[in-house]
Design a protein around this motif. Sequence first.
Motif, PDB file in Angstrom:
ATOM      1  N   LYS A  40       0.331  -1.126   0.191  1.00 59.35           N
ATOM      2  CA  LYS A  40       0.233  -0.422   0.090  1.00 59.35           C
ATOM      3  C   LYS A  40       0.592   0.985   0.487  1.00 59.35           C
ATOM      4  CE  LYS A  40      -3.923  -1.880   2.419  1.00 59.35           C
ATOM      5  NZ  LYS A  40      -4.126  -2.127   3.670  1.00 59.35           N
ATOM      6  N   TYR A  41       1.408   1.503   0.992  1.00 59.06           N
ATOM      7  CA  TYR A  41       2.958   1.734   0.536  1.00 59.06           C
ATOM      8  C   TYR A  41       3.429   2.608  -0.046  1.00 59.06           C
ATOM      9  CZ  TYR A  41       7.023   5.003   2.195  1.00 59.06           C
ATOM     10  OH  TYR A  41       8.055   5.738   2.555  1.00 59.06           O
ATOM     11  N   LEU A  42       4.311   1.378  -0.720  1.00 60.43           N
ATOM     12  CA  LEU A  42       4.620   1.297  -2.381  1.00 60.43           C
ATOM     13  C   LEU A  42       3.557   2.587  -3.392  1.00 60.43           C
ATOM     14  CD1 LEU A  42       6.588  -1.505  -2.333  1.00 60.43           C
ATOM     15  CD2 LEU A  42       7.408   1.102  -2.646  1.00 60.43           C
ATOM     16  N   THR A  43       2.080   1.705  -3.223  1.00 59.39           N
ATOM     17  CA  THR A  43       1.402   2.227  -4.575  1.00 59.39           C
ATOM     18  C   THR A  43       1.522   3.842  -3.765  1.00 59.39           C
ATOM     19  OG1 THR A  43       0.667   0.582  -4.289  1.00 59.39           O
ATOM     20  CG2 THR A  43      -0.620   2.285  -5.107  1.00 59.39           C
ATOM     21  N   GLN A  44       0.966   4.363  -2.656  1.00 59.03           N
ATOM     22  CA  GLN A  44       0.956   5.758  -2.442  1.00 59.03           C
ATOM     23  C   GLN A  44       1.704   6.482  -2.878  1.00 59.03           C
ATOM     24  OE1 GLN A  44       0.665   5.238   1.473  1.00 59.03           O
ATOM     25  NE2 GLN A  44      -1.366   4.454   1.398  1.00 59.03           N
ATOM     26  N   GLN A  45       3.209   5.858  -2.479  1.00 58.43           N
ATOM     27  CA  GLN A  45       4.414   6.663  -2.809  1.00 58.43           C
ATOM     28  C   GLN A  45       4.356   7.171  -4.485  1.00 58.43           C
ATOM     29  OE1 GLN A  45       5.339   8.674  -0.501  1.00 58.43           O
ATOM     30  NE2 GLN A  45       7.258   8.049  -0.414  1.00 58.43           N
ATOM     31  N   ALA A  46       4.213   5.668  -4.824  1.00 58.73           N
ATOM     32  CA  ALA A  46       4.109   5.905  -6.958  1.00 58.73           C
ATOM     33  C   ALA A  46       3.238   7.060  -7.050  1.00 58.73           C
ATOM     34  CB  ALA A  46       3.863   4.154  -7.149  1.00 58.73           C
ATOM     35  N   VAL A  47       1.905   6.591  -6.488  1.00 56.11           N
ATOM     36  CA  VAL A  47       1.263   7.700  -7.092  1.00 56.11           C
ATOM     37  C   VAL A  47       1.292   8.895  -6.644  1.00 56.11           C
ATOM     38  CG1 VAL A  47      -0.972   8.864  -6.521  1.00 56.11           C
ATOM     39  CG2 VAL A  47      -0.932   5.981  -6.649  1.00 56.11           C
ATOM     40  N   ALA A  48       2.034   9.316  -5.620  1.00 59.39           N
ATOM     41  CA  ALA A  48       2.664  10.928  -5.531  1.00 59.39           C
ATOM     42  C   ALA A  48       3.523  11.168  -6.121  1.00 59.39           C
ATOM     43  CB  ALA A  48       2.829  10.667  -4.171  1.00 59.39           C
ATOM     44  N   LEU A  49       4.766  10.272  -7.079  1.00 61.84           N
ATOM     45  CA  LEU A  49       5.964  11.046  -7.617  1.00 61.84           C
ATOM     46  C   LEU A  49       4.376  11.219  -8.672  1.00 61.84           C
ATOM     47  CD1 LEU A  49       8.839  10.600  -8.125  1.00 61.84           C
ATOM     48  CD2 LEU A  49       8.460   8.247  -9.305  1.00 61.84           C
ATOM     49  N   GLN A  50       4.055   9.951  -9.111  1.00 61.16           N
ATOM     50  CA  GLN A  50       3.518  10.185 -10.527  1.00 61.16           C
ATOM     51  C   GLN A  50       2.423  11.660 -10.539  1.00 61.16           C
ATOM     52  OE1 GLN A  50       4.331   8.267 -13.161  1.00 61.16           O
ATOM     53  NE2 GLN A  50       3.875   9.386 -14.335  1.00 61.16           N
ATOM     54  N   ARG A  51       1.647  12.306  -9.655  1.00 60.66           N
ATOM     55  CA  ARG A  51       1.698  13.409 -10.009  1.00 60.66           C
ATOM     56  C   ARG A  51       2.687  14.305  -9.908  1.00 60.66           C
ATOM     57  NH1 ARG A  51      -1.633  12.915  -4.571  1.00 60.66           N
ATOM     58  NH2 ARG A  51      -4.008  11.443  -5.102  1.00 60.66           N
ATOM     59  N   THR A  52       3.191  14.388  -8.520  1.00 60.22           N
ATOM     60  CA  THR A  52       4.350  15.188  -8.895  1.00 60.22           C
ATOM     61  C   THR A  52       4.850  15.802 -10.492  1.00 60.22           C
ATOM     62  OG1 THR A  52       5.397  14.598  -6.886  1.00 60.22           O
ATOM     63  CG2 THR A  52       6.606  16.154  -7.966  1.00 60.22           C
ATOM     64  N   MET A  53       4.945  14.216 -11.625  1.00 59.06           N
ATOM     65  CA  MET A  53       5.414  14.360 -12.457  1.00 59.06           C
ATOM     66  C   MET A  53       4.191  15.311 -13.770  1.00 59.06           C
ATOM     67  SD  MET A  53       8.625  13.070 -12.284  1.00 59.06           S
ATOM     68  CE  MET A  53       8.798  12.685 -13.732  1.00 59.06           C
ATOM     69  N   ASN A  54       3.623  14.932 -12.896  1.00 60.06           N
ATOM     70  CA  ASN A  54       2.027  15.711 -13.933  1.00 60.06           C
ATOM     71  C   ASN A  54       1.877  16.697 -14.247  1.00 60.06           C
ATOM     72  OD1 ASN A  54       1.639  12.721 -15.076  1.00 60.06           O
ATOM     73  ND2 ASN A  54      -0.449  12.265 -13.577  1.00 60.06           N
ATOM     74  N   GLU A  55       2.474  17.421 -12.129  1.00 59.53           N
ATOM     75  CA  GLU A  55       2.372  18.801 -12.316  1.00 59.53           C
ATOM     76  C   GLU A  55       3.734  19.090 -13.429  1.00 59.53           C
ATOM     77  OE1 GLU A  55       0.846  21.736 -10.102  1.00 59.53           O
ATOM     78  OE2 GLU A  55       0.216  19.398 -10.119  1.00 59.53           O
ATOM     79  N   ILE A  56       4.768  19.009 -13.390  1.00 62.35           N
ATOM     80  CA  ILE A  56       5.901  19.620 -13.793  1.00 62.35           C
ATOM     81  C   ILE A  56       5.296  19.322 -15.487  1.00 62.35           C
ATOM     82  CG2 ILE A  56       8.063  19.323 -14.120  1.00 62.35           C
ATOM     83  CD1 ILE A  56       8.905  17.570 -11.302  1.00 62.35           C
ATOM     84  N   TYR A  57       5.046  18.619 -16.168  1.00 67.20           N
ATOM     85  CA  TYR A  57       4.633  18.497 -17.326  1.00 67.20           C
ATOM     86  C   TYR A  57       3.477  19.141 -17.612  1.00 67.20           C
ATOM     87  CZ  TYR A  57       6.934  13.983 -17.841  1.00 67.20           C
ATOM     88  OH  TYR A  57       8.427  12.807 -18.123  1.00 67.20           O
ATOM     89  N   ASN A  85       3.042  22.076 -16.365  1.00 66.84           N
ATOM     90  CA  ASN A  85       2.906  23.587 -15.035  1.00 66.84           C
ATOM     91  C   ASN A  85       4.618  24.013 -15.505  1.00 66.84           C
ATOM     92  OD1 ASN A  85       0.685  23.392 -14.531  1.00 66.84           O
ATOM     93  ND2 ASN A  85       1.098  23.374 -12.650  1.00 66.84           N
ATOM     94  N   GLY A  86       5.151  23.412 -16.050  1.00 70.60           N
ATOM     95  CA  GLY A  86       6.814  23.603 -16.393  1.00 70.60           C
ATOM     96  C   GLY A  86       7.126  23.972 -15.558  1.00 70.60           C
ATOM     97  N   SER A  87       8.181  25.114 -15.543  1.00 72.03           N
ATOM     98  CA  SER A  87       8.873  24.954 -14.328  1.00 72.03           C
ATOM     99  C   SER A  87       8.987  25.411 -13.034  1.00 72.03           C
ATOM    100  CB  SER A  87      10.183  25.953 -14.741  1.00 72.03           C
ATOM    101  OG  SER A  87       9.286  27.878 -15.092  1.00 72.03           O
ATOM    102  N   ASN A  88       7.585  26.636 -12.753  1.00 69.99           N
ATOM    103  CA  ASN A  88       6.805  27.026 -11.881  1.00 69.99           C
ATOM    104  C   ASN A  88       5.709  26.064 -11.096  1.00 69.99           C
ATOM    105  OD1 ASN A  88       4.912  27.116 -13.741  1.00 69.99           O
ATOM    106  ND2 ASN A  88       4.791  29.746 -13.935  1.00 69.99           N
ATOM    107  N   ALA A  89       5.170  25.036 -11.784  1.00 70.34           N
ATOM    108  CA  ALA A  89       4.392  23.838 -10.806  1.00 70.34           C
ATOM    109  C   ALA A  89       5.530  24.161  -9.111  1.00 70.34           C
ATOM    110  CB  ALA A  89       5.307  22.482 -11.540  1.00 70.34           C
ATOM    111  N   SER A  90       4.060  24.040  -8.226  1.00 70.16           N
ATOM    112  CA  SER A  90       4.238  23.924  -7.041  1.00 70.16           C
ATOM    113  C   SER A  90       4.922  22.618  -7.144  1.00 70.16           C
ATOM    114  CB  SER A  90       3.127  24.761  -5.821  1.00 70.16           C
ATOM    115  OG  SER A  90       1.736  23.297  -6.452  1.00 70.16           O
ATOM    116  N   ILE A  91       5.284  22.631  -6.322  1.00 66.18           N
ATOM    117  CA  ILE A  91       6.165  20.893  -5.838  1.00 66.18           C
ATOM    118  C   ILE A  91       5.966  20.444  -4.296  1.00 66.18           C
ATOM    119  CG2 ILE A  91       6.845  19.087  -6.429  1.00 66.18           C
ATOM    120  CD1 ILE A  91       8.370  20.876  -8.097  1.00 66.18           C
ATOM    121  N   THR A  92       4.628  19.511  -3.975  1.00 67.41           N
ATOM    122  CA  THR A  92       5.148  18.783  -2.674  1.00 67.41           C
ATOM    123  C   THR A  92       6.702  18.008  -2.348  1.00 67.41           C
ATOM    124  OG1 THR A  92       3.916  17.133  -3.382  1.00 67.41           O
ATOM    125  CG2 THR A  92       3.183  19.605  -1.570  1.00 67.41           C
TER     126      THR A  92
END
Length: 1367
Positions: free
Chosen positions: A1272-1289, A1291-1298
Amino acid sequence: MVSKTDDVPATVPTCNPDGVAHEPNGNQDIKESIKATMKDPCACEHSTETAVMNGGGAPEHTGELEPRQDGDAGDDSNEQEVIVIQDTGFNVKIQAPGTEPFDLQVSPQEMVQEIHQVLMDREDTCHRTCFSLQLDGNVLDNFAELKSIEGLQEGSQLKVVEEPYTVREARIHVRHIRDLLKSLDPSDAYNGVDCNSLSFLSIFTEGDLGDSGRRKKKGSELEQIDCTPPEHILPGSKERPLMPLQPPNNDWKPMQCLKVLTMSGWNPPPGNRKMHGDLMYLYMVTVEERHISVTASSRGFYLNQSTTYTFNPKPANPSFLSHSLVELLSQISPAFKKNFSALQKKRVQRHPFERIATPFQVYSWTAPQVDHAMDCVRAEDAYTSRLGYEEHIPGQTRDWNEELQTTRELARKNLPERLLRERAIFKVHSDFAAAATRGAMAVIDGNVMAINPGEETRMQMFIWNNIFFSLGFDVRDHYRELGGDAAAHAAPTNDLNGVRAYGAVDVEGLYTLGTVVVDYRGYRVTAQSIIPGILEREQEQSVIYGSIDFGKTVVSHSKYLELLDKTSRPLKVQRHDVLNEKDEAVQLCSSVECKGIIGNDGRHYILDLLRTFPPDLNFLPVEGEELPPETQKQGFPRLHRHRLACLRQELIEAFVEHRYLLFMKMAALQLMQHKANKDSTKAAAAAAVAAAGQLALPTTEPTEVSSETPAPESKAPEGQDAPQVDQTNGVESPSTTTATEDSLEPVVNGVSEPEGTQNGQVEGPLGDPKSREVVLNACKAVGSISNTSFDIRFNPDLFSPGVRFPEESTDDIQKQKQLLKDAAAFVVSCQVPSLVKDCLDHSALPMDGATLAEALHQRGINIRYLGTVLEFVEKTPAKAKLEHFYRIGICELITRCAKHFFKTYLQGVELSALSAAVSHFLNCFLSSFPDAVAHLPPDELVSRRKNRKRRNRVPGGGDNTAWASLTPSELWKSIAAEAQSYYHFTLQCEGVDQVVEKHGLQKITLLREISIKTGIQILIKEYNFDSRHKPAFTEEDILNIFPVVKHVNPKASDAFHFFQSGQAKVQQGFLKEGCELINEALNLFNNVYGAMHVEICACLRLLARLNYIMGDHQEALSNQQKAVLMSERALGIEHPNTIQEYMHLALYCFANGQLSTALKLLYRARYLMLMVCGEDHPEMALLDSNIGLVLHGVMEYELSLRFLENALTINTKYHGSRSLKVALSNHLVARVYESKAEFRSALQHEKEGYTIYKNQVGEAHEKTKESSEYLKYLTQQAVALQRTMNEIYKNGSNASITPLKFTAPSMASVLEQLNIINGIIFIPLSQKDLETLKAEVQRRQQLQESGKFEEQTADGLLELDDKIPID
């Protein structure tokens, strides 16, 4: 640093006198000695080890640094050697000339001489040898015990007073100074002399672990680590270099103190100078190139005016008269003064275990090129017959027989007496083995005159230093009917096994000869102590029991029958009658070859024990005799090269135990039926229970014995018919015992005692005739020789040519033959499959030839069955999981065949061509170079007048160059033929490359095995085996050829019992009590063996593991460090045991925060393992998991993955893809991927693991739950990472990244995983849990004692697969 045993309050098993009470022999004594110990606040912990532990600094204890050096064991002073169960120590002040007074802790049991030893080892007093100790002006007697000295108490001052020299004292002084100058020089270890051997641990730990651990700051350590292993250690690497086996040691760069120290050519002093007190003259060259001549006089050492060519003994001016040579040289040579003190500082910093002698010589099969320096002492030793410590003994040569027999006669009524006796026996044995080895080499090298010089060389016999030597050839056609030379070669080892067996039974009044078998340069030499008077008489007159012509004439003697009868039960020998030449029946209680001779000393000796154990019918085809069908199916009986093949003692033990189980089963079954038929009247029930109890009585013994076996957990001897508890009447079957009882421990003699139903000559309590009948039937069915109790024995004379039995015993003989056939079948149908089964479930894990042979021998399987074992593996369905075992077996088979060939090959080589012949042989054996050509010795050395008759040269000497014509294809043909004829195994091989290819062998492993087996020592360098243009070896690469020695290993029986009781306690979860028992065992082992021995090594390993489990990491580290050093020194630097010890030490280093050291140790272990058995071995998975985890801990993720994924592959291969080990491996890999933020791969591996857990232990199990949480924990981490990556794609450089949480693993979590994979499980328990657990264990124990309950040891508590190594 003092060994921790000093702080352990010596509670001798208060916890459990009954832990000791099962010990079948000497029960009472142990109890008495325990009582004694409790009365007296014991300080048993004053062990040799303690003494040795403080070689440097002010020793707080002085144990026997070296055992007493007067070899005369008959001497009364020996009585005082025992240091055990004693009062507490006290301090004395020592005042030596030229030093400040210092305190020394001593114990009342010690002798004054031991203080001498300590002073000669201390840095500031080491240069003195000739002094006395005085108390208030009275000289103390060297051999007095301290407690017997009036006025010696806490705080007394002992004065060191310089004494005048004698010639002997002057020699001892020179020898001691030479030893100090050479103390860091490893050449003695390379040359295999004086029980020196190599150790490399300190290179990896950079000095002493105990202190360095405290100095380093844990935090800052991470930055400085360089974790990259050398290329050749990485998984998948194919190169196997030889150089790293002996890493360079900076301490060994010799600090030169003197260029030359040698005896002067002016010795001995002429008469007029003797009267001036001159004892001898020395010649020296200092580092500053000053040539000096020194007089040793009764007042000390001074410079004289002699030169090389003129004798002028007058003192030089100034003469620098000094009482010690060191003081003299320090005044003359500044370089000596500076370097000598630096050398001594280094010497005392070394761990004592790096410098004390091992009990038996260990030889190294590789060595660097060592410069040969001038050495007066070595030169003198070579030309005098110095053995051990001759110069300390009046009369020069030792009467070995008298010493060996006198030590056996020492009293053994209580613990101190037994310790004294065992220690004396052990000491004399190791001295005798060293002397015999030296003599055997002298015989073969041609340095000893034969006692029958007129006969041809193979028939000669020799006497040297009171030892009798004979060669392993069939002289006078003695063995013609038994197989000629092959039989003559096998007889000595059989005889040695017999000596070992009778020695272990230890019957008072029956004596065996000291026996050592030495294989050297292709010859087998038997060395024996000499029976007093035997050389003056003809053999015919002296033999009063047995036969000198294999049974044609036989005599017997009542005293011998009485003595041998005491051995017949433990050794399972059947009393029987044979016919002599007059057709009269003669009673014997041994085989006919066993001869009884009464020596001039009135002792009853037995010799020629080569048929102590019965013949092995699988290798002895007899006309008209059929073997059972299951053995015939496998092609037995097979023709062997001699008729002396006999069953091993371990096999006899296992077979009898197997029969005993059968006997119990049948009796119990019949009693139950009987009970049912009688409609269970009360009386019958009682009788049945009584009978069952009666039969069950002896089971306690075998159960006790079972912990001798090295199998981690006790298993029933055979899967199919080990009865568990018989539900109906609660007879506890001894199925907990293990079939593999070690031959060397017939002390208890496993199941020999069950026959001891004297306590139930079953009629007594069973007035019931039906019960008697039951027992009778069971006895008949299992082949017992008695009708009223279980008693199986063998007749060793069956099938001996020349032995005839009386008519009336024909029936008995038939029964005995049947029993023998059953035993032969038992090897093939039970023991071989059980060995393979143990390898499948990894309870037996051989790593090299020696450990494979040990595994076979523990189960009673002779090496001649190796081919059969390999065939059995080939037919096993799970062959893939046995690949490691099969490979080691093939390697062992090939090297043994090569050894057989090498033996006869060497016999034809003359001494001047030895290195050329050996290198040629190794080229033919291992080099890919197709036409290996031998280099004959160069012509300029070949004298033209060579053809004169040369008799009485070395045996087999002669101008023989036949060896030079050997070709690789010829050698490999011979190896294949030998495999077929000796092992009945078909090797398809034309050459080395084909074999290596087909079976996945490594040439370096083959080289190691053949070198160890034949005693070859080679130059350590990188060999190119695969070059097709030049041979791998030249004659310069062969440095030496060593003897291969077989001898008896006397045991420390009391210590062994303590060790076992301690193991048993630990198994039940009583860690503290177990720890105390093991500590006690350690002290007793130290008392018997001195500080260095393989059994002490096992003891220290277990102790370290217990320290670790109980949370004392520092102590674990210190004990494990000693275990590693001892294993390196006593077993060899690359012995499989040493590899294991390195792994344990790495774990404790990691727990102590020494990460870089832990990695270095693991890398070392991996290198050694690659060399010994290659990468493809189940144990490698454990090692790689350890390395991967530590690398994960220091954030080397890429490297870590390489090791962990390799571990996963190996685990999957050897444990099957559904095993829990594989699940754990997957989890470890997943954790590293998580740290790298590669969540997809992490999820994939964790899923694998989860599936295995779910299928194997079910969803409710905590492991499955943990795994699912982690998923479960790994899945959450993977999802969080994916979200962050999507955010970067998006909004480019000014994305707000947790920020993502990337966790570097904590050391605690890494350590937790390390503990799990190493089989150490901590269960977090509250105080309350502990109480209930204890109560539960005690309840079970009581139940078990009343025989109602089959104990399930609480091994969930912790797993300890520690086992004692067995030689």
